[in-house]
Motif scaffolding. Structure first.
Motif, PDB file in Angstrom:
ATOM      1  N   VAL A 401      31.651  30.159 -12.586  1.00 62.69           N
ATOM      2  CA  VAL A 401      30.158  30.483 -12.898  1.00 62.69           C
ATOM      3  C   VAL A 401      29.133  29.600 -12.504  1.00 62.69           C
ATOM      4  N   SER A 402      29.529  28.344 -12.411  1.00 66.87           N
ATOM      5  CA  SER A 402      28.503  27.421 -11.789  1.00 66.87           C
ATOM      6  C   SER A 402      28.093  27.707 -10.430  1.00 66.87           C
ATOM      7  N   THR A 403      29.352  28.013  -9.610  1.00 65.40           N
ATOM      8  CA  THR A 403      29.253  28.283  -8.140  1.00 65.40           C
ATOM      9  C   THR A 403      28.521  29.355  -8.115  1.00 65.40           C
ATOM     10  N   ILE A 404      28.593  30.317  -8.660  1.00 67.37           N
ATOM     11  CA  ILE A 404      27.684  31.781  -8.698  1.00 67.37           C
ATOM     12  C   ILE A 404      26.474  31.646  -8.773  1.00 67.37           C
ATOM     13  N   THR A 405      26.220  30.871  -9.760  1.00 64.86           N
ATOM     14  CA  THR A 405      24.720  30.529  -9.972  1.00 64.86           C
ATOM     15  C   THR A 405      23.922  29.572  -9.078  1.00 64.86           C
ATOM     16  N   GLY A 406      24.843  28.940  -8.261  1.00 65.34           N
ATOM     17  CA  GLY A 406      24.175  28.212  -7.264  1.00 65.34           C
ATOM     18  C   GLY A 406      24.557  26.602  -7.370  1.00 65.34           C
ATOM     19  N   ALA A 407      25.194  26.236  -8.377  1.00 65.73           N
ATOM     20  CA  ALA A 407      25.544  24.649  -8.697  1.00 65.73           C
ATOM     21  C   ALA A 407      26.569  24.350  -7.307  1.00 65.73           C
ATOM     22  N   ASP A 408      26.531  23.069  -7.463  1.00 65.28           N
ATOM     23  CA  ASP A 408      27.666  22.486  -6.496  1.00 65.28           C
ATOM     24  C   ASP A 408      29.204  22.471  -6.975  1.00 65.28           C
ATOM     25  N   ALA A 409      29.915  23.403  -6.164  1.00 58.41           N
ATOM     26  CA  ALA A 409      31.517  23.645  -6.622  1.00 58.41           C
ATOM     27  C   ALA A 409      32.046  22.087  -6.834  1.00 58.41           C
ATOM     28  N   SER A 410      31.847  21.079  -5.969  1.00 56.31           N
ATOM     29  CA  SER A 410      32.749  19.954  -6.100  1.00 56.31           C
ATOM     30  C   SER A 410      32.438  19.307  -7.485  1.00 56.31           C
ATOM     31  N   ALA A 411      31.134  19.069  -7.701  1.00 57.77           N
ATOM     32  CA  ALA A 411      30.598  18.429  -8.807  1.00 57.77           C
ATOM     33  C   ALA A 411      31.077  19.498 -10.188  1.00 57.77           C
ATOM     34  N   ALA A 412      30.829  20.555 -10.116  1.00 59.39           N
ATOM     35  CA  ALA A 412      31.469  21.595 -11.315  1.00 59.39           C
ATOM     36  C   ALA A 412      32.873  21.259 -11.317  1.00 59.39           C
ATOM     37  N   ALA A 413      33.642  21.360 -10.154  1.00 60.13           N
ATOM     38  CA  ALA A 413      35.028  21.064 -10.316  1.00 60.13           C
ATOM     39  C   ALA A 413      35.468  19.646 -10.959  1.00 60.13           C
ATOM     40  N   ASP A 414      34.968  18.741 -10.529  1.00 50.36           N
ATOM     41  CA  ASP A 414      35.105  17.394 -11.110  1.00 50.36           C
ATOM     42  C   ASP A 414      34.818  17.489 -12.664  1.00 50.36           C
ATOM     43  N   THR A 415      33.944  17.937 -13.064  1.00 51.45           N
ATOM     44  CA  THR A 415      33.439  17.935 -14.644  1.00 51.45           C
ATOM     45  C   THR A 415      34.629  18.681 -15.519  1.00 51.45           C
ATOM     46  N   ALA A 416      35.139  19.882 -14.723  1.00 50.03           N
ATOM     47  CA  ALA A 416      36.116  20.693 -15.281  1.00 50.03           C
ATOM     48  C   ALA A 416      37.410  19.833 -15.499  1.00 50.03           C
ATOM     49  N   ASN A 417      37.674  19.096 -14.113  1.00 48.51           N
ATOM     50  CA  ASN A 417      38.849  18.511 -14.042  1.00 48.51           C
ATOM     51  C   ASN A 417      38.997  17.281 -15.037  1.00 48.51           C
ATOM     52  N   ASP A 418      37.861  16.544 -15.376  1.00 50.35           N
ATOM     53  CA  ASP A 418      38.026  15.712 -16.537  1.00 50.35           C
ATOM     54  C   ASP A 418      38.381  16.449 -17.955  1.00 50.35           C
ATOM     55  N   ALA A 419      37.595  17.552 -18.173  1.00 51.35           N
ATOM     56  CA  ALA A 419      37.718  18.192 -19.445  1.00 51.35           C
ATOM     57  C   ALA A 419      39.121  18.706 -19.536  1.00 51.35           C
ATOM     58  N   PHE A 420      39.705  19.552 -18.520  1.00 55.72           N
ATOM     59  CA  PHE A 420      40.991  19.968 -18.530  1.00 55.72           C
ATOM     60  C   PHE A 420      42.068  18.919 -18.597  1.00 55.72           C
ATOM     61  N   GLN A 421      41.788  17.634 -18.121  1.00 55.91           N
ATOM     62  CA  GLN A 421      43.123  16.412 -18.327  1.00 55.91           C
ATOM     63  C   GLN A 421      42.853  16.143 -19.831  1.00 55.91           C
ATOM     64  N   LYS A 422      41.808  16.121 -20.371  1.00 56.31           N
ATOM     65  CA  LYS A 422      41.660  15.661 -21.863  1.00 56.31           C
ATOM     66  C   LYS A 422      42.291  16.713 -22.584  1.00 56.31           C
ATOM     67  N   PHE A 423      41.980  18.041 -22.251  1.00 52.07           N
ATOM     68  CA  PHE A 423      42.941  19.128 -23.206  1.00 52.07           C
ATOM     69  C   PHE A 423      44.254  19.165 -22.854  1.00 52.07           C
ATOM     70  N   LEU A 424      44.824  18.769 -21.694  1.00 50.70           N
ATOM     71  CA  LEU A 424      46.231  18.570 -21.156  1.00 50.70           C
ATOM     72  C   LEU A 424      46.886  17.466 -22.171  1.00 50.70           C
ATOM     73  N   ASP A 425      46.258  16.386 -22.096  1.00 47.47           N
ATOM     74  CA  ASP A 425      46.517  15.219 -23.002  1.00 47.47           C
ATOM     75  C   ASP A 425      46.725  15.396 -24.538  1.00 47.47           C
ATOM     76  N   SER A 426      45.620  16.293 -25.173  1.00 49.28           N
ATOM     77  CA  SER A 426      45.844  16.786 -26.417  1.00 49.28           C
ATOM     78  C   SER A 426      46.687  17.384 -26.652  1.00 49.28           C
ATOM     79  N   GLU A 427      47.204  18.379 -25.852  1.00 49.51           N
ATOM     80  CA  GLU A 427      48.391  19.100 -26.292  1.00 49.51           C
ATOM     81  C   GLU A 427      49.914  18.833 -26.140  1.00 49.51           C
ATOM     82  N   LYS A 428      49.737  17.570 -25.624  1.00 46.45           N
ATOM     83  CA  LYS A 428      50.894  16.703 -25.643  1.00 46.45           C
ATOM     84  C   LYS A 428      51.043  15.885 -27.168  1.00 46.45           C
ATOM     85  N   LYS A 429      49.941  15.883 -28.133  1.00 46.58           N
ATOM     86  CA  LYS A 429      50.000  15.012 -29.045  1.00 46.58           C
ATOM     87  C   LYS A 429      50.552  15.687 -30.297  1.00 46.58           C
TER      88      LYS A 429
END
Length: 429
Positions: A401-429
């Protein structure tokens, strides 16, 4: 279990009556093994099996008690009965990639590993690798695929011909062709696809794999911030931003994207092959006579569309009737039944039905060829392989969605990567 609104085969399911139940509940006969209780979703595959059940009953002497439900109703029933350890369900239709991992983790699914290997004429080896992988948990077979789908390229033959273009075989060629057609016909988008944060994830996955990425790496860590993922996000979002429909919304699932294509408003569209009749049926599509199909264009890593089972059959671990449950699955997923379903428009998971000319006789020739090619190179998942799939899709779909609306894909991916890693870690608990 969380409800999910993105519905595979929604066009078919909407046409079927919801909540149709035949002889629901348990019985003393079920305890004796003379009855097998089967819960299925509203689906064209289900309609075919329902019609054939009398032949199963005649050949086995078993009685089938069938409960047929809409997807949300099905989820509700599983949530209540499986959580309670109920033995009222023997066979259940489920979505391997949506709830399969959660069901396996919770111990809801019986181990079918020995059963699938016992009958060589039934032939587990006939099943395609991607669907088999998706139906396996922790090295154990927990389900049998019944329906498959892959992402393919839908395109307008007339627009390509008038522009003097060949069918794109690479991502670069697709981008160039979309640009050419969008420039030549301002009222026609060069490309359309799903745009919703969650809905787009499954179709974006083929782009991700073809660029050499995946949602997680070999160690199970988040990989949506990798260079390959960033390029895939930029490419997919860029195609829609630069050559997509004017004022495109960022909440489109397949019905909205398909409508744009079938109304003649786009040249290219990437979507599940299972939805092809929406584009080729003159009653639904203004461009039915000009639609062509091709395999996903190749990215830097080749053409790697998903090849997944959207539905499968499993046995309830709490069932006291597992042998009869397996007899039903064995019959419902036999080569003959799979071929019959495929002829009725349900793409099958067996290699044999695609090798059989009668198995592809009802499909457009170019679509059958695209499917055959995709099955060979396909990846067995179209979303993150996690327990809480819905939340994961929201996270990894953010950069789309961010890229479609004109945001920087790299920055958006970095943000998602951090959030997704936290999510993955939470599933292991």
């Amino acid at each position: 279990m969380k409800r999910h609104s993105i519905v595979k085969y929604a066009a078919v399911a909407a046409a079927l009556s919801l909540g149709l139940t035949a002889c629901g509940g348990g019985s003393s006969d079920a305890k004796s093994g003379g009855t097998v209780r089967v819960t299925l979703a509203n689906h064209v595959w289900t309609e075919g099996i329902k019609a054939a059940i009398p032949e199963f009953e005649k050949s086995t002497g078993l009685k089938v008690e069938l409960t047929q439900l809409g997807e949300d109703q099905l989820s509700d029933q599983y949530n209540v009965k499986l959580n309670a350890g109920s033995d009222e369900i023997d066979v259940m239709m489920y979505r391997p990639l949506q709830e399969g991992k959660a069901f396996a983790k919770n111990g809801y699914l019986a181990d079918l590993t020995s059963k699938v290997s016992q009958d060589t004429s039934w032939d587990w080896k006939d099943y395609q690798d991607g669907p088999v992988k998706a139906s396996t948990a922790d090295g154990k077979v927990v389900g049998v695929p019944i329906i498959t789908e892959r992402e393919v390229l839908y395109y307008r033959k007339d627009l390509l011909k008038s522009a003097g273009l060949e069918v794109p075989k690479t991502m670069d060629e697709l981008q160039a062709a979309a640009k050419t057609i969008a420039a030549a016909s301002p009222d026609t988008a060069g490309f359309v696809a799903r745009t919703g944060k969650s809905a787009a994830v499954t179709q974006f996955s083929s782009f991700l794999y073809s660029f050499g990425g995946d949602f997680t790496d070999a160690g199970g860590k988040s990989a949506v911030g990798s260079d390959a993922a960033k390029k895939a996000y930029a490419y997919y979002g860029g195609l829609i931003k630069d050559y997509g429909p004017k004022n495109v919304s960022t909440d489109m699932s397949w019905p909205e994207a398909m409508a744009i294509f079938t109304q003649g408003k786009a040249a290219f569209y990437t979507e599940a092959d299972s939805l092809y009749k929406n584009a080729t049926d003159p009653a639904k599509s203004k461009v039915a006579d000009t639609v062509g199909f091709a395999a996903m264009p190749a990215g830097p890593a080749g053409s790697k569309p998903y090849n997944i089972p959207s539905w499968g059959l499993a046995v309830n671990q709490s069932s006291g009737n597992q042998d009869n449950a397996w007899k039903f699955i064995q019959w419902a997923t036999s080569k003959d039944r799979t071929l019959a379903a495929q002829k009725a428009g349900v793409p099958g998971p067996r290699a044999s039905v695609w090798a059989d000319p009668s198995g592809t006789s009802t499909y457009p020739k170019d679509l059958a060829e695209a499917i055959a090619a995709s099955a060979k190179t396909g990846v067995g998942h179209d979303r993150p392989e996690v327990v809480t799939v819905g939340k994961a899709r929201e996270i990894v779909g953010g950069p789309i969605v961010s890229t479609i609306t004109g945001a920087d894909a790299s920055a958006a991916a970095d943000t998602a990567n951090d959030a997704f890693q936290k999510f993955l870690d939470s599933e292991k608990k």
